[in-house]
Design a protein around this motif. Structure first.
Motif, short mmCIF file in Angstrom:
data_model
loop_
_atom_site.label_atom_id
_atom_site.label_comp_id
_atom_site.label_asym_id
_atom_site.label_seq_id
_atom_site.Cartn_x
_atom_site.Cartn_y
_atom_site.Cartn_z
N LEU A 270 10.38 74.34 9.21
CA LEU A 270 11.43 74.54 10.21
C LEU A 270 11.10 73.81 11.51
O LEU A 270 11.98 73.18 12.11
CB LEU A 270 11.61 76.04 10.44
N ALA A 271 9.86 73.87 11.94
CA ALA A 271 9.47 73.15 13.16
C ALA A 271 9.57 71.64 12.95
O ALA A 271 10.05 70.92 13.83
CB ALA A 271 8.05 73.54 13.56
N ALA A 272 9.13 71.17 11.79
CA ALA A 272 9.20 69.74 11.51
C ALA A 272 10.65 69.26 11.44
O ALA A 272 10.98 68.16 11.92
CB ALA A 272 8.47 69.43 10.21
N TRP A 273 11.51 70.08 10.84
CA TRP A 273 12.92 69.69 10.73
C TRP A 273 13.59 69.63 12.11
O TRP A 273 14.34 68.71 12.41
CB TRP A 273 13.67 70.67 9.83
N ALA A 274 13.30 70.62 12.94
CA ALA A 274 13.89 70.63 14.28
C ALA A 274 13.46 69.40 15.07
O ALA A 274 14.27 68.77 15.76
CB ALA A 274 13.49 71.91 15.03
N ARG A 275 12.19 69.04 14.98
CA ARG A 275 11.73 67.84 15.70
C ARG A 275 12.42 66.60 15.17
O ARG A 275 12.88 65.75 15.94
CB ARG A 275 10.21 67.71 15.56
N ALA A 276 12.53 66.47 13.84
CA ALA A 276 13.19 65.30 13.27
C ALA A 276 14.64 65.22 13.71
O ALA A 276 15.16 64.14 14.00
CB ALA A 276 13.08 65.33 11.74
N LEU A 277 15.31 66.37 13.78
CA LEU A 277 16.71 66.39 14.19
C LEU A 277 16.87 65.90 15.62
O LEU A 277 17.66 64.98 15.89
CB LEU A 277 17.25 67.82 14.06
N PHE A 278 16.12 66.48 16.54
CA PHE A 278 16.33 66.19 17.95
C PHE A 278 15.69 64.89 18.42
O PHE A 278 15.97 64.44 19.54
CB PHE A 278 15.86 67.37 18.81
N THR A 279 14.89 64.28 17.58
CA THR A 279 14.38 62.94 17.91
C THR A 279 15.16 61.86 17.16
O THR A 279 14.69 60.73 17.02
CB THR A 279 12.88 62.84 17.60
N ALA A 280 16.35 62.23 16.67
CA ALA A 280 17.30 61.29 16.05
C ALA A 280 16.75 60.62 14.79
O ALA A 280 17.09 59.48 14.49
CB ALA A 280 17.73 60.23 17.07
N LYS A 281 15.94 61.36 14.03
CA LYS A 281 15.46 60.84 12.75
C LYS A 281 16.39 61.22 11.60
O LYS A 281 16.30 60.65 10.51
CB LYS A 281 14.06 61.39 12.46
N LEU A 282 17.29 62.18 11.83
CA LEU A 282 18.20 62.64 10.78
C LEU A 282 19.65 62.24 11.05
O LEU A 282 20.42 62.02 10.13
CB LEU A 282 18.12 64.16 10.63
N ILE A 283 20.02 62.21 12.31
CA ILE A 283 21.36 61.80 12.73
C ILE A 283 21.21 60.87 13.92
O ILE A 283 20.11 60.68 14.44
CB ILE A 283 22.23 63.02 13.11
#
Length: 580
Positions: A270-283
């Protein structure tokens, strides 16, 4: 899944405090979704968390700053019967945090040009979606401003895709889309249906292959029920009263929960996913701005954004975004935060109700933000050898009663009747003006909120809305024709404002409770319900206090003397006489 904003708001100050505690770390970020994650945590923090574990916390904690680990550790039991401990690889249901993932999936489709935020739901599902919700836009569904009222299905009862569409089409709207706010699980299931239509594949396949896939190819979690499932052992969830929750073996179809509450992860995931999301790695970075920018104003420095709640700096010192989930039938609780200023992700999961993730954070947060050693729970007193003498039934002159039983290290008291319930679980005092929260855990639940819930419950059981008529029909199907009902105590318990009711049929009476949202929809309910009970431990001189190290429960004490039981609380003392 229930609306967790009320319970979580009080915890956010503590979570923000955790965000203010910075320590250097050279360990890599948690490896979500594959292999064994390496536990690491500051020894002083770990020692304090172990004390909280002994007091009842069971779960996992992950904190990363700039992609480096501050704390990744697990505590408590994943399964009491098997004596299996939680580990950093243990998977938890994340409940309504699923909405954050669904929102990100929608914005990914916007990035690809397949969807626009101002598209109408009815235009995206032509001929399949009918009713007033067809006028709602994607943006409105993301922000819970589409107006949908009520539930489209029970969490763990089979509901197919087309049946879900029909059920959502039949739902009432509390207001014209865009002209109000009403938290809606059905709205996010509708977004999942739109994702299927626009992507050309299933919601699950698209979510797993696109939104959950982290840089490097790792997948953050999966679905609690069905496939694709997350890797790793699962924590057993424990509900109030000790019952175990849904274990993830529900065969489906799963459309009561799709889009709004069906995902599961480790805290590290969950922490890794949140970081990836907000650092524009997913969108895209532009879509990250859409999530981060306050959308619908919720008051008190909070605003709804797609899948998250944004807190501004005026509330807790620095801005952050939060998403939370729990309160359903699994018995898990989860919260995830992103603090943009520090590029910090915080994820907390838990699987026991005695001390949820929010409960723990409310206790340790103030010390963390001040740089003091973490507080630890009070050491329990030795068991009282005289507690067996207190066991029995005690009756109030007004008709209520208390049932006292022995418990490990103390006693358990069950309350029956409005007067007994309100004595043992007195309503929380109103928060101080301007704070928007109450430190005991009711998070801004005022006397006016209690009265509003009572009014909505009365209207529901009077059948004044479509949902009310549906609920009456369900009750009569289960218990026979209703001859009447009476409202009882209204309490803040388990994260809900609950109004207890007594239903009367031709042959019996049934006790239950309802927690309704702002537009009269059922947020949580239990009919029938067991008598509400409280475990107490010795506090000296024939006095007992709640076994509540987190300090989130009722502020009462109980004394036994000369065949009488006295319950002292903020509104005075209630005395019951021994009946046997």
């Amino acid at each position: 899944m229930t609306n967790k904003y009320l319970a979580v708001a009080a915890a956010m100050a503590a979570v923000a405090a955790l965000a203010s505690c910075t320590k250097s770390a050279d360990a890599p970020a948690p490896q979500a979704g594959g292999g064994s994650a390496r536990a690491t945590c500051d020894p002083r923090m770990d020692a304090a968390f172990e004390r909280w574990e002994r007091a009842g916390f069971s779960g996992s904690i992950a904190v990363t700053t700039g992609g480096r680990v501050d704390c990744l550790e697990a505590y408590g039991s994943a399964d009491d019967a098997a004596r299996t401990p939680n580990t950093t690889d243990t998977v938890f249901s994340i409940g309504s945090v699923t909405k954050a993932v669904t929102a990100a999936t929608v914005l990914g489709l916007v990035d690809d040009g397949r969807l626009r935020l101002d598209d109408r739901a009815g235009d995206l599902l032509p001929g399949r979606l009918t009713g007033p919700v067809a006028e709602a836009t994607v943006r409105q569904l993301l922000l819970h401003t589409g107006g949908l009222k009520g539930s489209h299905g029970e969490d763990h009862e089979p509901l197919g895709r087309e049946a879900a569409l029909k059920a959502i089409s039949r739902l009432e709207v509390a207001f014209r889309p865009g002209n109000g706010y009403a938290y809606s699980n059905a709205g996010y299931t509708l977004l999942a249906l739109i994702i299927e239509k626009v992507s050309g594949t299933t919601y699950r396949e698209h979510t797993a292959s696109k939104t959950l896939r982290l840089p490097g190819g790792r997948v953050a979690g999966g679905f609690w029920d069905g496939k694709p499932a997350p890797a790793g052992p699962r924590a057993t969830g424990y509900l109030e009263g000790g019952r175990t929750g849904e274990r993830g073996d529900f065969a489906g179809p799963h459309w009561a929960l799709e889009g709004n509450g069906s995902l599961a992860m480790t805290a590290g995931d969950l922490a890794a996913w949140a970081r990836a999301l907000f650092t524009a790695k997913l969108i895209s970075a532009e879509s990250v701005k859409v999530i981060s920018k306050p959308g619908h104003d919720l008051g008190d420095g909070r605003a709804e954004t797609p899948g998250w709640v944004a807190f501004d700096a005026s509330v807790y010192g620095k801005p952050f975004l939060a998403s939370s989930g729990g309160g359903g039938q699994v018995g898990h609780d989860a919260v995830v935060l992103w603090i943009p200023e520090d590029r910090r992700a915080i994820a907390i999961t838990s699987n026991k109700p005695k001390m949820s993730a929010e409960d723990l954070l409310k206790k340790v947060g103030p010390a963390l933000i001040a740089g003091r050693p973490l507080p630890t729970p009070r050491a329990p007193k030795a068991p009282d050898p005289g507690s067996a003498a207190a066991v029995g039934k005690y009756e109030l002159r007004s008709g209520g009663s208390f049932d006292v039983r022995s418990a490990r290290g103390g006693i358990t008291v069950s309350a029956t009747g409005t007067d007994a319930l309100t004595a043992l679980f007195p309503p929380k005092p109103e928060p101080k003006a301007g704070t928007g929260k109450e430190p005991g855990g009711s998070a801004g639940a005022t006397a006016a909120d209690f009265r509003a819930n009572e009014r909505r419950v009365r209207d529901l059981l009077d059948g004044k809305s479509r949902e009310g008529r549906k609920e009456r029909a369900a009750l009569e199907s289960d218990f026979g024709p209703l001859r009447g009902f009476e409202l009882g105590a209204t309490l803040f318990h388990g994260g809900d404002i609950r109004t207890y009711v007594t239903l009367t049929t031709r042959t019996r009476t049934i006790t239950g409770w309802y927690s309704l949202d702002a537009v009269g929809g059922i947020a949580a309910a239990e009919v029938p319900t067991k008598p509400l009970s409280l475990t107490l431990v010795p506090a000296g001189q024939d006095r007992y206090r709640p076994d509540d190290p987190a300090g989130t429960g009722p502020g009462v004490s109980v004394t036994f003397r000369a065949g009488r039981m006295s319950v002292a609380g903020p509104r005075g003392t209630t005395v019951a006489a021994r009946a046997d």
